[in-house]
Scaffold this motif. Sequence first.
Motif, mmCIF file in Angstrom:
data_model
loop_
_atom_site.group_PDB
_atom_site.id
_atom_site.type_symbol
_atom_site.label_atom_id
_atom_site.label_comp_id
_atom_site.label_asym_id
_atom_site.label_seq_id
_atom_site.Cartn_x
_atom_site.Cartn_y
_atom_site.Cartn_z
ATOM 1 N N PRO A 165 57.065 42.362 45.159
ATOM 2 C CA PRO A 165 56.461 41.584 44.074
ATOM 3 C C PRO A 165 56.497 40.081 44.315
ATOM 4 C CG PRO A 165 58.542 42.553 43.377
ATOM 5 C CD PRO A 165 58.229 43.108 44.729
ATOM 6 N N VAL A 166 57.504 39.603 45.025
ATOM 7 C CA VAL A 166 57.585 38.160 45.293
ATOM 8 C C VAL A 166 56.478 37.744 46.265
ATOM 9 C CG1 VAL A 166 59.036 36.325 46.223
ATOM 10 C CG2 VAL A 166 60.061 38.114 44.814
ATOM 11 N N GLN A 167 56.254 38.564 47.285
ATOM 12 C CA GLN A 167 55.185 38.263 48.244
ATOM 13 C C GLN A 167 53.826 38.324 47.551
ATOM 14 O OE1 GLN A 167 55.623 37.202 51.282
ATOM 15 N NE2 GLN A 167 53.466 37.097 51.786
ATOM 16 N N ARG A 168 53.645 39.307 46.696
ATOM 17 C CA ARG A 168 52.380 39.439 45.950
ATOM 18 C C ARG A 168 52.186 38.217 45.044
ATOM 19 N NH1 ARG A 168 47.575 41.309 45.284
ATOM 20 N NH2 ARG A 168 47.041 42.248 43.311
ATOM 21 N N PHE A 169 53.257 37.752 44.418
ATOM 22 C CA PHE A 169 53.188 36.565 43.573
ATOM 23 C C PHE A 169 52.733 35.355 44.387
ATOM 24 C CE2 PHE A 169 55.095 32.758 41.752
ATOM 25 C CZ PHE A 169 54.690 32.839 40.434
ATOM 26 N N ARG A 170 53.321 35.214 45.575
ATOM 27 C CA ARG A 170 52.958 34.069 46.432
ATOM 28 C C ARG A 170 51.501 34.128 46.863
ATOM 29 N NH1 ARG A 170 58.380 33.906 50.160
ATOM 30 N NH2 ARG A 170 59.702 32.915 48.594
ATOM 31 N N LEU A 171 50.972 35.337 47.033
ATOM 32 C CA LEU A 171 49.568 35.474 47.407
ATOM 33 C C LEU A 171 48.634 35.194 46.224
ATOM 34 C CD1 LEU A 171 49.713 38.686 49.639
ATOM 35 C CD2 LEU A 171 49.398 36.325 50.401
ATOM 36 N N LEU A 172 49.060 35.535 45.024
ATOM 37 C CA LEU A 172 48.211 35.360 43.848
ATOM 38 C C LEU A 172 48.228 33.937 43.300
ATOM 39 C CD1 LEU A 172 48.915 38.642 41.852
ATOM 40 C CD2 LEU A 172 46.800 37.995 43.005
ATOM 41 N N LEU A 173 49.276 33.186 43.567
ATOM 42 C CA LEU A 173 49.395 31.846 42.994
ATOM 43 C C LEU A 173 48.253 30.906 43.415
ATOM 44 C CD1 LEU A 173 51.271 30.624 40.964
ATOM 45 C CD2 LEU A 173 52.637 29.703 42.823
ATOM 46 N N PRO A 174 47.867 30.843 44.700
ATOM 47 C CA PRO A 174 46.719 29.995 45.039
ATOM 48 C C PRO A 174 45.419 30.466 44.380
ATOM 49 C CG PRO A 174 47.950 30.576 47.016
ATOM 50 C CD PRO A 174 48.512 31.379 45.901
ATOM 51 N N GLN A 175 45.279 31.774 44.214
ATOM 52 C CA GLN A 175 44.089 32.289 43.529
ATOM 53 C C GLN A 175 44.069 31.843 42.077
ATOM 54 O OE1 GLN A 175 43.782 36.545 43.961
ATOM 55 N NE2 GLN A 175 43.995 36.463 46.177
ATOM 56 N N LEU A 176 45.241 31.814 41.458
ATOM 57 C CA LEU A 176 45.331 31.366 40.069
ATOM 58 C C LEU A 176 44.952 29.884 39.960
ATOM 59 C CD1 LEU A 176 46.216 32.139 37.135
ATOM 60 C CD2 LEU A 176 48.420 31.154 37.722
ATOM 61 N N LYS A 177 45.424 29.094 40.905
ATOM 62 C CA LYS A 177 45.102 27.663 40.893
ATOM 63 C C LYS A 177 43.594 27.457 41.040
ATOM 64 C CE LYS A 177 46.033 23.375 43.377
ATOM 65 N NZ LYS A 177 46.682 22.761 44.528
ATOM 66 N N TYR A 204 42.683 34.996 33.047
ATOM 67 C CA TYR A 204 43.655 35.836 32.337
ATOM 68 C C TYR A 204 44.060 37.054 33.155
ATOM 69 C CZ TYR A 204 43.490 33.326 27.881
ATOM 70 O OH TYR A 204 43.623 32.392 26.894
ATOM 71 N N ALA A 205 43.132 37.635 33.895
ATOM 72 C CA ALA A 205 43.462 38.793 34.732
ATOM 73 C C ALA A 205 44.487 38.414 35.798
ATOM 74 C CB ALA A 205 42.196 39.354 35.378
ATOM 75 N N LEU A 206 44.310 37.256 36.407
ATOM 76 C CA LEU A 206 45.276 36.787 37.401
ATOM 77 C C LEU A 206 46.629 36.485 36.748
ATOM 78 C CD1 LEU A 206 43.020 34.535 39.638
ATOM 79 C CD2 LEU A 206 44.231 36.589 40.352
ATOM 80 N N CYS A 207 46.604 35.915 35.563
ATOM 81 C CA CYS A 207 47.867 35.655 34.839
ATOM 82 C C CYS A 207 48.603 36.962 34.551
ATOM 83 C CB CYS A 207 47.599 34.914 33.530
ATOM 84 S SG CYS A 207 47.167 33.188 33.741
ATOM 85 N N ASP A 208 47.857 37.989 34.158
ATOM 86 C CA ASP A 208 48.472 39.290 33.887
ATOM 87 C C ASP A 208 49.089 39.883 35.147
ATOM 88 O OD1 ASP A 208 47.755 39.121 31.234
ATOM 89 O OD2 ASP A 208 45.974 40.401 31.439
ATOM 90 N N GLN A 209 48.388 39.766 36.274
ATOM 91 C CA GLN A 209 48.925 40.275 37.537
ATOM 92 C C GLN A 209 50.206 39.537 37.924
ATOM 93 O OE1 GLN A 209 46.086 40.493 40.757
ATOM 94 N NE2 GLN A 209 44.472 41.212 39.392
ATOM 95 N N LEU A 210 50.211 38.226 37.740
ATOM 96 C CA LEU A 210 51.405 37.438 38.055
ATOM 97 C C LEU A 210 52.567 37.819 37.137
ATOM 98 C CD1 LEU A 210 49.834 33.942 38.711
ATOM 99 C CD2 LEU A 210 50.970 35.403 40.368
ATOM 100 N N GLU A 211 52.277 38.064 35.873
ATOM 101 C CA GLU A 211 53.326 38.471 34.940
ATOM 102 C C GLU A 211 53.927 39.806 35.361
ATOM 103 O OE1 GLU A 211 54.027 39.428 30.204
ATOM 104 O OE2 GLU A 211 51.989 39.111 30.940
ATOM 105 N N LEU A 212 53.079 40.747 35.768
ATOM 106 C CA LEU A 212 53.583 42.043 36.228
ATOM 107 C C LEU A 212 54.438 41.897 37.481
ATOM 108 C CD1 LEU A 212 50.474 44.346 35.665
ATOM 109 C CD2 LEU A 212 52.607 44.310 34.368
#
Length: 147
Positions: A7-19, A61-69
């Motif tokens: 989950p930490v690696q997935r978070f790091r991958l999603l963070l630039p997408q969220l930005k 919001y979809a990206l925020c939900d994924q990051l929360e999970l």
Amino acid sequence: QAQDFDPVQRFRLLLPQLKESLQTLMKVAAQNLVQNSSIDNGQKSVDGALQRFDKSLEEFYALCDQLELCLRLAHECLSQSFDSAKHAPALVPAAPKGEGGPGGETLPYTQYLPLIKAQIAGAKDIHNALLEGANKITGKLPPPGGP
């Protein structure tokens, strides 16, 4: 594939997408605001298709939900790791002395006995709690002379 489940690696991958999604959302909101302001002032008619604000907001919001999970899963993994370390801190040596086991840190058998007794008592407590809950749900009374 291991990083797919981390989950930490997935978070790091999603963070630039969220930005990037937030930047797009703000850009679309600004464009829509400028166009609506121009229309309200009578300076510009409705022409040209702008990006839809609701689609950009939904993507954000979809990206925020994924990051929360991801964060919840990472927190749960960490919690389980702490519980595991707390309830089983060391191993009993399986190999004869001198051969060294794969675990590194091991307890002698005499120190291991209280740990096992505590684990057995904990398992009995859990079993009794589950049994009591099941009896309450089904409406059964506990057997006479029970735990």
